[in-house]
Design an enzyme around this catalytic site. Structure first.
Site, PDB file in Angstrom:
ATOM      1  N   PRO A  85       0.786  -1.226   0.000  1.00  0.00           N
ATOM      2  CG  PRO A  85      -0.138  -1.121   2.124  1.00  0.00           C
ATOM      3  CD  PRO A  85       0.519  -2.063   1.173  1.00  0.00           C
ATOM      4  CG  ASN A  86      -0.309   4.310   1.217  1.00  0.00           C
ATOM      5  OD1 ASN A  86      -1.276   4.789   0.644  1.00  0.00           O
ATOM      6  ND2 ASN A  86      -0.384   3.786   2.430  1.00  0.00           N
ATOM      7  NE  ARG A  93       3.812   6.658   1.583  1.00  0.00           N
ATOM      8  CZ  ARG A  93       4.151   5.462   2.010  1.00  0.00           C
ATOM      9  NH1 ARG A  93       4.728   4.595   1.187  1.00  0.00           N
ATOM     10  NH2 ARG A  93       3.917   5.113   3.249  1.00  0.00           N
ATOM     11  CE1 TYR A  98       8.937   5.195   2.852  1.00  0.00           C
ATOM     12  CE2 TYR A  98       7.289   6.936   2.890  1.00  0.00           C
ATOM     13  CZ  TYR A  98       7.839   5.787   3.442  1.00  0.00           C
ATOM     14  OH  TYR A  98       7.286   5.231   4.573  1.00  0.00           O
ATOM     15  CG  ASN A 148       8.316  -1.914   0.626  1.00  0.00           C
ATOM     16  OD1 ASN A 148       7.694  -1.983   1.681  1.00  0.00           O
ATOM     17  ND2 ASN A 148       8.982  -0.831   0.258  1.00  0.00           N
ATOM     18  CB  ALA A 151       1.475   0.372   6.637  1.00  0.00           C
ATOM     19  CD  GLU A 172      10.309  -7.206   6.156  1.00  0.00           C
ATOM     20  OE1 GLU A 172      10.021  -8.319   6.646  1.00  0.00           O
ATOM     21  OE2 GLU A 172      10.338  -6.167   6.829  1.00  0.00           O
ATOM     22  CG  HIS A 174      10.939  -2.067   4.906  1.00  0.00           C
ATOM     23  ND1 HIS A 174       9.581  -1.982   4.707  1.00  0.00           N
ATOM     24  CD2 HIS A 174      11.159  -3.208   5.608  1.00  0.00           C
ATOM     25  CE1 HIS A 174       8.996  -3.024   5.277  1.00  0.00           C
ATOM     26  NE2 HIS A 174       9.931  -3.785   5.829  1.00  0.00           N
ATOM     27  NE  ARG A 181       9.870   6.298   8.580  1.00  0.00           N
ATOM     28  CZ  ARG A 181       8.954   6.070   7.624  1.00  0.00           C
ATOM     29  NH1 ARG A 181       9.153   5.090   6.751  1.00  0.00           N
ATOM     30  NH2 ARG A 181       7.877   6.821   7.538  1.00  0.00           N
TER      31      ARG A 181
HETATM   32  C1  DQA Z   1       8.122   1.228   4.006  1.00  0.00           C
HETATM   33  C2  DQA Z   1       8.166   1.435   5.509  1.00  0.00           C
HETATM   34  C3  DQA Z   1       6.796   1.225   6.116  1.00  0.00           C
HETATM   35  O1  DQA Z   1       6.843   1.430   7.507  1.00  0.00           O
HETATM   36  C4  DQA Z   1       5.808   2.199   5.510  1.00  0.00           C
HETATM   37  O2  DQA Z   1       4.521   1.959   6.030  1.00  0.00           O
HETATM   38  C5  DQA Z   1       5.812   2.175   4.036  1.00  0.00           C
HETATM   39  C6  DQA Z   1       7.084   2.105   3.346  1.00  0.00           C
HETATM   40  C7  DQA Z   1       9.486   1.508   3.343  1.00  0.00           C
HETATM   41  O3  DQA Z   1       9.668   1.048   2.234  1.00  0.00           O
HETATM   42  O4  DQA Z   1      10.317   2.223   3.908  1.00  0.00           O
HETATM   43  O5  DQA Z   1       4.778   2.302   3.403  1.00  0.00           O
HETATM   44  O6  DQA Z   1       7.811  -0.127   3.747  1.00  0.00           O
END
Ligand code: DQA
Length: 216
Positions: A85-86, A93, A98, A148, A151, A172, A174, A181
């Site tokens: 998501p997102n 964003r 990011y 990835n 959240a 995994e 990020h 964070r």
């Molecule tokens: C994320 C880190 C997550 O905590 C966050 O909710 C994201 C992006 C990252 O790639 O740094 O959406 O996965």
């Protein structure tokens, strides 16, 4: 040293798009196997067209040193990148966290750099079930998944179970260093089901994950 002719004949039987970088006489060579009878370079590499056409019609043998190509298409590793998501909003964003680049733009660069050695695919969903469906669909046939989960990383036991269920190794990823964070980002339900985790290197976390899967 690889003979370009051998490569063309071999790849003509396969499906999918090809991009091979070479140095020497041929700088870049692109070949769309869906139009094997009418080969054309992929976008942005028009300079290779004449080289290819000359070669194809005259059946001359060009000997060129290839960078990166290590086998035939069917044996190339297939790696799927799944973004949660997102992450469709990358570039827009929270750019201070990011960055300014969209994932689509970054993915093109990855394909340029790895397209001749790895079959890279990309999927994004904002929906937990969509991510799970994709892990199940690809996880028994591909050679690795880069995940990835955004959240959902911090909330989803269901995604972790999907990762455990499939045979492909999952890395995994990020973009940000989640440990630097908020504390609610310090927990990952997914991490322990994964082969390993890469985080905090910006979008290049994905590149490092490709490298990791290449040695798996
Ligand atoms: C994320 C880190 C997550 O905590 C966050 O909710 C994201 C992006 C990252 O790639 O740094 O959406 O996965």
């Amino acid at each position: 040293m690889v003979y370009l002719r051998n490569f063309i004949e071999q790849s003509a039987n396969d499906t999918g798009k090809w991009r091979v970088s070479a140095s020497g006489i041929v700088h870049a060579f692109c070949y769309d196997t869906e139009s094997a009878k009418n080969p054309k370079p992929l976008k942005g590499l028009t300079s290779s067209l004449n080289i290819f056409r000359d070669f194809f019609e005259l059946k001359q043998t060009l000997e060129v040193p290839f960078r990166g190509f290590r086998g035939d298409f069917k044996k190339m590793k297939k790696i799927l990148i799944i973004n949660g998501p997102n992450l469709n909003l990358l570039g827009k964003r929270e750019t201070s966290v990011y960055g300014n680049e969209s994932f689509e733009s970054y993915f093109e660069k990855l394909k340029t750099d790895y397209g001749s050695t790895v079959r890279l695919e990309y999927f994004q969903s904002n929906i937990e079930g969509g991510i799970i469906d994709k892990i199940q669909e690809a996880g028994f046939s591909c050679d690795g998944i880069i995940l990835n989960a955004g959240a959902y990383t911090h909330t989803s036991i269901a995604i972790a179970d999907a990762v455990r269920a499939v045979s492909a190794p999952v890395v995994e990823v990020h973009i940000s260093n989640v440990y630097a964070r908020e504390s609610y980002r310090h927990q990952s339900f997914i991490a322990e089901a994964c082969k390993g985790c890469i985080l905090g290197f910006g979008l290049d976390s994905y590149r490092l994950a490709v490298e990791a899967l290449l040695i798996c």
